[in-house]
Scaffold this motif. Structure first.
Motif, short mmCIF file in Angstrom:
data_model
loop_
_atom_site.label_atom_id
_atom_site.label_comp_id
_atom_site.label_asym_id
_atom_site.label_seq_id
_atom_site.Cartn_x
_atom_site.Cartn_y
_atom_site.Cartn_z
N TRP A 68 0.84 -1.21 0.00
CA TRP A 68 0.00 0.00 0.00
C TRP A 68 0.87 1.25 0.00
O TRP A 68 0.52 2.26 -0.61
N GLU A 69 2.00 1.21 0.70
CA GLU A 69 2.91 2.36 0.70
C GLU A 69 3.43 2.62 -0.71
O GLU A 69 3.51 3.76 -1.16
N VAL A 70 3.80 1.54 -1.42
CA VAL A 70 4.28 1.69 -2.79
C VAL A 70 3.16 2.19 -3.69
O VAL A 70 3.38 3.04 -4.57
N ALA A 71 1.94 1.69 -3.49
CA ALA A 71 0.81 2.09 -4.34
C ALA A 71 0.44 3.55 -4.15
O ALA A 71 0.03 4.22 -5.10
N PHE A 118 5.56 -4.82 -7.70
CA PHE A 118 4.87 -5.51 -6.62
C PHE A 118 5.25 -6.99 -6.50
O PHE A 118 4.66 -7.70 -5.70
N SER A 119 6.21 -7.44 -7.28
CA SER A 119 6.56 -8.86 -7.25
C SER A 119 7.13 -9.29 -5.90
O SER A 119 6.90 -10.42 -5.46
N ARG A 120 7.84 -8.41 -5.22
CA ARG A 120 8.43 -8.79 -3.92
C ARG A 120 7.38 -8.89 -2.81
O ARG A 120 7.65 -9.46 -1.76
N LEU A 131 -4.41 -7.36 -6.45
CA LEU A 131 -5.05 -6.81 -7.64
C LEU A 131 -5.61 -5.41 -7.37
O LEU A 131 -5.44 -4.48 -8.16
N GLY A 132 -6.26 -5.24 -6.23
CA GLY A 132 -6.78 -3.93 -5.85
C GLY A 132 -5.68 -2.92 -5.60
O GLY A 132 -5.79 -1.74 -5.97
N LYS A 134 -2.69 -2.96 -6.95
CA LYS A 134 -2.12 -2.61 -8.25
C LYS A 134 -3.03 -1.64 -9.00
O LYS A 134 -2.55 -0.72 -9.68
N ALA A 135 -4.33 -1.82 -8.87
CA ALA A 135 -5.28 -0.91 -9.53
C ALA A 135 -5.15 0.51 -8.97
O ALA A 135 -5.19 1.49 -9.73
N VAL A 136 -4.98 0.64 -7.66
CA VAL A 136 -4.78 1.96 -7.05
C VAL A 136 -3.47 2.56 -7.54
O VAL A 136 -3.41 3.77 -7.83
N TYR A 137 -2.43 1.75 -7.66
CA TYR A 137 -1.14 2.22 -8.15
C TYR A 137 -1.27 2.76 -9.57
O TYR A 137 -0.76 3.85 -9.88
N VAL A 138 -1.96 2.02 -10.44
CA VAL A 138 -2.15 2.47 -11.82
C VAL A 138 -3.00 3.75 -11.84
O VAL A 138 -2.73 4.67 -12.62
#
Length: 184
Positions: A68-71, A118-120, A131-132, A134-138
């Motif tokens: 979530w921090e990365v996203a 997000f692979s790590r 998936l959610g 990653k969607a926020v990140y995009v």
């Protein structure tokens, strides 16, 4: 001929000084043993022995928090990029052009490398929730792209007016003509 070593080098090599009578009332700080200093391996062993191994649930929770921090990191860049866009002005200068270039390059590159970012954090337990995230990140990257589009529009580089398309306009044919009558 070897020069004599400075006093601080001799004190450093001699080790810890013996405790004086005046310092006995002050306790040693946590982690310091008065006997002899520990080496790097000994310090790691003592830390590892005192630390418990986290459960898989705790590990997955920590991975989700970090994901979530990365996203949400691009959302933290958004105000800074907006201020930089405002400060660079709307004229065509090298600084404003490079800023616009970076506003397009970085989000597109980040979107294309979403799975790598997000692979790590992925594991069998977190795969459904990723998936959610990653969607926020995009979405956050798309906000940065939108800021880039706004900046390009404010610089006048987007063809949004009718005059920008005059090359493809055809001359209008009048439905009727008016002729002046001279004399009467």
């Amino acid at each position: 001929m070897v020069a004599p070593q400075p006093k601080w080098v001799l004190e450093l090599n001699s080790g810890l000084p013996a405790k004086s009578k005046h310092a006995t009332s002050i306790p040693d700080p946590p982690g310091l043993s008065a006997s002899k200093p520990m080496t790097g391996k000994q310090a790691k062993k003592s830390q590892a022995a005192g630390r418990k191994i986290p459960t898989t649930e705790e590990t997955e929770t920590l991975k989700l928090k970090k994901a979530w921090e990365v996203a949400l990191a691009p959302a933290k860049q958004l105000p800074m990029q907006a201020i930089m866009g405002y400060m660079s002005g709307n004229s065509l200068q090298i600084f404003s052009i490079m800023m616009v270039f970076m506003l397009f390059k970085n989000p597109i590159q980040a979107i294309s490398q979403t799975n790598l970012a997000f692979s790590r954090f992925e594991s069998p337990g977190t795969r459904s929730q990723m998936l959610g995230i990653k969607a926020v990140y995009v979405l956050m990257q798309c906000l940065l792209l939108g800021l880039g589009i706004y900046k390009v529009n404010s610089m006048g580089l987007l063809p949004t007016t009718r005059s920008d398309w005059l090359a493809w306009e055809t001359e209008r044919q009048p439905l009727e003509r008016a002729y002046f009558a001279f004399g009467q």
